[in-house]
Scaffold this motif. Structure first.
Motif, PDB file in Angstrom:
ATOM      1  N   ALA A 208       0.831  -1.203   0.000  1.00 34.35           N
ATOM      2  CA  ALA A 208       0.000   0.000   0.000  1.00 34.35           C
ATOM      3  C   ALA A 208       0.865   1.253   0.000  1.00 34.35           C
ATOM      4  O   ALA A 208       0.492   2.278  -0.567  1.00 34.35           O
ATOM      5  CB  ALA A 208      -0.914  -0.003   1.217  1.00 34.35           C
ATOM      6  N   LEU A 209       2.031   1.140   0.630  1.00 34.75           N
ATOM      7  CA  LEU A 209       2.933   2.291   0.714  1.00 34.75           C
ATOM      8  C   LEU A 209       3.326   2.792  -0.679  1.00 34.75           C
ATOM      9  O   LEU A 209       3.408   3.995  -0.928  1.00 34.75           O
ATOM     10  CB  LEU A 209       4.186   1.895   1.497  1.00 34.75           C
ATOM     11  CG  LEU A 209       5.193   2.993   1.780  1.00 34.75           C
ATOM     12  CD1 LEU A 209       4.570   4.061   2.646  1.00 34.75           C
ATOM     13  CD2 LEU A 209       6.416   2.420   2.460  1.00 34.75           C
ATOM     14  N   LEU A 212       0.552   4.793  -2.179  1.00 32.05           N
ATOM     15  CA  LEU A 212       0.073   5.921  -1.382  1.00 32.05           C
ATOM     16  C   LEU A 212       0.214   7.282  -2.074  1.00 32.05           C
ATOM     17  O   LEU A 212      -0.747   8.062  -2.086  1.00 32.05           O
ATOM     18  CB  LEU A 212       0.812   5.930  -0.046  1.00 32.05           C
ATOM     19  CG  LEU A 212       0.095   6.617   1.104  1.00 32.05           C
ATOM     20  CD1 LEU A 212      -1.255   5.975   1.328  1.00 32.05           C
ATOM     21  CD2 LEU A 212       0.932   6.526   2.358  1.00 32.05           C
ATOM     22  N   PRO A 213       1.353   7.610  -2.685  1.00 29.90           N
ATOM     23  CA  PRO A 213       1.496   8.950  -3.272  1.00 29.90           C
ATOM     24  C   PRO A 213       0.464   9.239  -4.360  1.00 29.90           C
ATOM     25  O   PRO A 213       0.189  10.393  -4.648  1.00 29.90           O
ATOM     26  CB  PRO A 213       2.909   8.933  -3.859  1.00 29.90           C
ATOM     27  CG  PRO A 213       3.621   7.905  -3.086  1.00 29.90           C
ATOM     28  CD  PRO A 213       2.607   6.859  -2.775  1.00 29.90           C
ATOM     29  N   TRP A 217      -5.839   5.390  -0.756  1.00 25.73           N
ATOM     30  CA  TRP A 217      -5.705   5.314   0.695  1.00 25.73           C
ATOM     31  C   TRP A 217      -6.323   4.053   1.269  1.00 25.73           C
ATOM     32  O   TRP A 217      -5.996   3.626   2.354  1.00 25.73           O
ATOM     33  CB  TRP A 217      -6.361   6.532   1.349  1.00 25.73           C
ATOM     34  CG  TRP A 217      -7.755   6.788   0.854  1.00 25.73           C
ATOM     35  CD1 TRP A 217      -8.109   7.588  -0.195  1.00 25.73           C
ATOM     36  CD2 TRP A 217      -8.964   6.223   1.341  1.00 25.73           C
ATOM     37  NE1 TRP A 217      -9.469   7.560  -0.384  1.00 25.73           N
ATOM     38  CE2 TRP A 217     -10.020   6.734   0.539  1.00 25.73           C
ATOM     39  CE3 TRP A 217      -9.283   5.328   2.374  1.00 25.73           C
ATOM     40  CZ2 TRP A 217     -11.352   6.384   0.743  1.00 25.73           C
ATOM     41  CZ3 TRP A 217     -10.609   4.990   2.570  1.00 25.73           C
ATOM     42  CH2 TRP A 217     -11.637   5.509   1.764  1.00 25.73           C
TER      43      TRP A 217
ATOM     44  N   MET B 155       1.929   6.016   7.840  1.00 24.17           N
ATOM     45  CA  MET B 155       1.166   6.115   6.593  1.00 24.17           C
ATOM     46  C   MET B 155      -0.049   7.015   6.767  1.00 24.17           C
ATOM     47  O   MET B 155      -0.398   7.791   5.871  1.00 24.17           O
ATOM     48  CB  MET B 155       0.741   4.716   6.135  1.00 24.17           C
ATOM     49  CG  MET B 155       1.894   3.905   5.594  1.00 24.17           C
ATOM     50  SD  MET B 155       1.478   2.177   5.460  1.00 24.17           S
ATOM     51  CE  MET B 155       0.970   2.097   3.781  1.00 24.17           C
ATOM     52  N   GLN B 158       1.114  10.434   6.582  1.00 22.30           N
ATOM     53  CA  GLN B 158       1.420  10.755   5.180  1.00 22.30           C
ATOM     54  C   GLN B 158       0.141  11.069   4.413  1.00 22.30           C
ATOM     55  O   GLN B 158       0.080  12.029   3.648  1.00 22.30           O
ATOM     56  CB  GLN B 158       2.117   9.577   4.503  1.00 22.30           C
ATOM     57  CG  GLN B 158       3.568   9.451   4.871  1.00 22.30           C
ATOM     58  CD  GLN B 158       4.210   8.274   4.167  1.00 22.30           C
ATOM     59  OE1 GLN B 158       3.548   7.281   3.885  1.00 22.30           O
ATOM     60  NE2 GLN B 158       5.486   8.376   3.887  1.00 22.30           N
ATOM     61  N   ILE B 159      -0.888  10.239   4.623  1.00 20.24           N
ATOM     62  CA  ILE B 159      -2.144  10.445   3.891  1.00 20.24           C
ATOM     63  C   ILE B 159      -2.713  11.821   4.217  1.00 20.24           C
ATOM     64  O   ILE B 159      -3.089  12.586   3.330  1.00 20.24           O
ATOM     65  CB  ILE B 159      -3.175   9.353   4.263  1.00 20.24           C
ATOM     66  CG1 ILE B 159      -2.715   7.997   3.737  1.00 20.24           C
ATOM     67  CG2 ILE B 159      -4.540   9.687   3.693  1.00 20.24           C
ATOM     68  CD1 ILE B 159      -3.600   6.860   4.137  1.00 20.24           C
ATOM     69  N   VAL B 163      -0.614  13.772   1.333  1.00 20.65           N
ATOM     70  CA  VAL B 163      -1.441  13.475   0.163  1.00 20.65           C
ATOM     71  C   VAL B 163      -2.679  14.375   0.116  1.00 20.65           C
ATOM     72  O   VAL B 163      -2.930  15.042  -0.874  1.00 20.65           O
ATOM     73  CB  VAL B 163      -1.861  11.990   0.154  1.00 20.65           C
ATOM     74  CG1 VAL B 163      -2.789  11.704  -1.013  1.00 20.65           C
ATOM     75  CG2 VAL B 163      -0.633  11.104   0.085  1.00 20.65           C
ATOM     76  N   ILE B 170       6.211  14.009   1.277  1.00 16.50           N
ATOM     77  CA  ILE B 170       5.767  12.688   1.720  1.00 16.50           C
ATOM     78  C   ILE B 170       6.913  11.831   2.245  1.00 16.50           C
ATOM     79  O   ILE B 170       6.714  10.927   3.040  1.00 16.50           O
ATOM     80  CB  ILE B 170       5.013  11.964   0.582  1.00 16.50           C
ATOM     81  CG1 ILE B 170       4.229  10.761   1.110  1.00 16.50           C
ATOM     82  CG2 ILE B 170       5.969  11.527  -0.520  1.00 16.50           C
ATOM     83  CD1 ILE B 170       3.213  10.251   0.140  1.00 16.50           C
ATOM     84  N   THR B 287       9.083   3.802   6.037  1.00 13.55           N
ATOM     85  CA  THR B 287       7.838   4.367   5.510  1.00 13.55           C
ATOM     86  C   THR B 287       8.079   5.733   4.872  1.00 13.55           C
ATOM     87  O   THR B 287       7.509   6.062   3.843  1.00 13.55           O
ATOM     88  CB  THR B 287       6.799   4.502   6.627  1.00 13.55           C
ATOM     89  OG1 THR B 287       6.867   3.364   7.451  1.00 13.55           O
ATOM     90  CG2 THR B 287       5.416   4.642   6.065  1.00 13.55           C
TER      91      THR B 287
END
Lengths: 252, 340
Positions: A208-209, A212-213, A217, B155, B158-159, B163, B170, B287
């Motif tokens: 998933a990482l 992610l960008p 999600w 994460m 980060q989201i 994002v 990020i 991460t």
């Protein structure tokens, strides 16, 4: 959980060839699908069964090795005790994740291998717990009395020591299980631990990482949430047990 | 009360154990690497490689010699600070580690600062009003941060911040366009200041915020919990009651009388958590693709680079052991009540 899968109530998490890839959560796929079109919801649920299995085996192995060693070391004392204590103390200071990373790196992927890699981390904890209590209880008067009356070491250990020592094990056990879920996830995240075809939260999160960008999600949220809930639940159980045991021992 | 002589004796005995513990760690890593099922040669070349390539690699790794010679050579190299050569890049492992270590330390220092700030604040406010609202949420925070998988927390952050909001980068340590200044200390923040490159300083600071915040918040749970527990215990002591009856006001009582007495137990706990800090830090580094030790470790794992994995594990574990012994000794010197 494996029961639910075998009963076809929850489909197997490995397959998703017919599904669209990276589709957002919808009626058909409650938590969306991942990069191979596998349903995130189902995969997350399936992973909980695997995680519990691995953690259970790991913690039981640690108990089976740690407790006898601790009893032996505490009861016999002397040089054996000193060497074992030094060894276990050193093991204990190595960061948990690092130790299991080395073990998992060497053993390769697999359910049993991952369990062994995890169990090595927890052996010193049981050893210390049991050994310290044993050497404390050993010098109590009633044990000396029993020995002087001709009780064999094995009998003393079984009759007096084991019961005294075992009361505090369940608490440590549940707390360790909680910790082990996190470490297993960490291993999976690093690309170690379980084989790729077995659903596992850590490795799913690592996949998933990468996504992610680009704003995907849903593959990241759900496996982590499941992990969080399981660890939280196990820690609450552990703390509850601790309270229960300290209360009952007060009543005695 | 411990006498100076006893203190000295304790320090010596701890220091004497240190090399033994380091020796156990390095031997353990060696033994594990050798008795593990699977041939390192297979792991590196794959099972289909031809016999000649296998033999030459075996010679290069020194695997053709008897085990005891291999072991003595390995220990001898370690004593001279030689950690071997990467199988993958042919660089000395020492160079790889010393390049990555400052980045990890930069992250760790900022994380600990954040953790102590947040953690002590929450723990303190909770202990002031036990069973109050802040206390309840503070305790929940303590358990919650423990149960959060570090990489997942990273994460989530980060989201939200990178994002969705787009406020901060990020991951990484610098944007692709900027090249770092000549490494002097290895700490990017310091280096950029020394070279008068404000642009790089600001950018690298921005990159540092999210990872250190994540790690800091995860650690702050341990800090707040231990401060809360210790303060509660201290507040029950007789001398606090005595001070209360003399009419000293609550805030002064807490800050001047109770707080100093909680600092030692907390130092102990902090020393003990160093090893769990490292686990979380490793995962958070990965991460955020922070170019520290962890990224090196993961790369080595993926490449099955035995030498690098071995080197990193030996170095980090030794660091942890040294830190824990130093903390033990420091506590013995500061706290006259510790018995040994």
């Amino acid at each position: 959980m494996p029961l639910l899968i075998s009963l076809k109530i929850v489909p197997n998490g490995e397959f998703g060839l017919g599904n669209p890839i990276f589709s957002a959560p919808s009626i058909n796929h409650w938590c969306g699908t991942d990069r191979l079109g596998r349903d995130v919801c189902i995969r997350t649920l399936a992973a909980s069964g695997v995680a519990l299995q691995v953690v259970f085996v790991a913690v039981s192995l640690a108990v089976l090795v740690g407790i006898p060693l601790g009893l032996l070391s505490g009861y016999i004392g002397g040089i054996l005790d000193r060497v074992l204590v030094l060894l276990m103390d050193t093991l204990y200071t190595i960061p948990v994740l690092l130790l299991s990373v080395v073990m998992a790196f060497l053993l390769g992927r697999g359910i049993l291998n991952a369990s062994i890699a995890l169990c090595v981390v927890y052996i010193p904890q049981y050893f210390r717990l049991v050994r310290n209590q044993t050497s404390q209880v050993k010098s109590e008067l009633y044990i000396e009395a029993a020995i002087s009356m001709g009780a064999s070491p094995l009998w003393v250990i079984r009759k007096y020591l084991l019961k005294n020592v075992l009361t505090s094990v369940p608490v440590v056990l549940t707390l360790n299980a909680a910790d082990a879920v996190l470490v297993l996830g960490g291993l999976g995240f690093l690309g170690l631990g379980l084989p790729e075809n077995i659903p596992e939260w850590g490795s799913d999160l690592n996949m998933a990482l990468v996504a992610l960008p680009t704003g995907i999600w849903w593959t990241a949220i759900y496996p982590g949430m499941a992990m969080f809930v399981l660890v939280l639940g196990l820690s609450f159980v552990g703390e509850g047990l601790e309270k229960l045991i300290s209360e009952t021992s007060l009543q005695d | 009360m411990a006498t100076k002589k006893e203190l000295f004796k304790y320090t010596l005995s701890r220091l004497a154990l240190l090399p033994i513990m380091l020796w156990i760690i390095s031997s353990l890593v060696f033994i594990l690497l050798r008795i593990a099922p699977g041939d390192p040669v297979d792991a590196i070349l794959g099972t289909r490689a031809n016999e000649f390539a296998r033999e030459s690699l075996r010679m290069k790794l020194g695997l053709d010699k008897p085990l005891i010679n291999q072991y003595l050579e390995y220990i001898n190299h370690l004593l001279h600070g030689n950690l071997g050569i990467s199988l993958n890049t042919q660089e000395p492992v020492k160079v790889i580690i010393s390049r990555a270590l400052p980045a990890s330390m930069e992250l760790a220092i900022f994380a600990i600062l954040i953790a102590s700030l947040v953690g002590y604040l929450i723990g303190f406010l909770g202990a002031v009003k036990p069973e109050g609202k802040i206390d309840f949420w503070g305790r929940l925070f303590g358990i919650g941060t423990y149960a959060l998988p570090p990489f997942w927390a990273a994460m989530l952050i980060q989201i939200i911040f990178a994002v969705l909001l787009g406020w901060l980068p990020i991951g990484g340590r610098l944007p692709p366009g900027l090249s770092p200044p000549a490494p002097f200390t290895g700490f990017l923040l310091l280096d950029s200041l020394l070279n008068n490159k404000i642009e790089i300083f600001i950018s690298s600071f921005k990159h540092l915020i999210l990872p250190s915040l994540t790690l800091g918040i995860l650690l702050s749970g341990i800090f707040s919990r231990s401060l809360r527990l210790n303060l509660e215990e201290v507040l029950k002591k007789d001398y606090i009651e005595a001070a209360k009856s003399r009419g000293i006001n609550e805030t002064r009582l807490l800050v001047r009388h109770a707080l100093p007495n909680t600092l030692l137990p907390i130092l102990t706990i902090t020393g003990l958590t160093v090893s769990s800090l490292i686990g979380g830090a490793l995962l958070i580094e990965i991460t955020f693709s922070w170019p520290g030790i962890a990224l090196g470790l993961q790369e080595a794992i993926n490449q099955r680079d035995y030498a690098v994995v071995q080197g990193i594990v030996v170095v980090i574990s030794s660091l942890v052991v040294v830190i824990s012994v130093v903390v033990d000794i420091a506590i013995a010197y500061i706290d006259p009540r510790v018995s040994y």
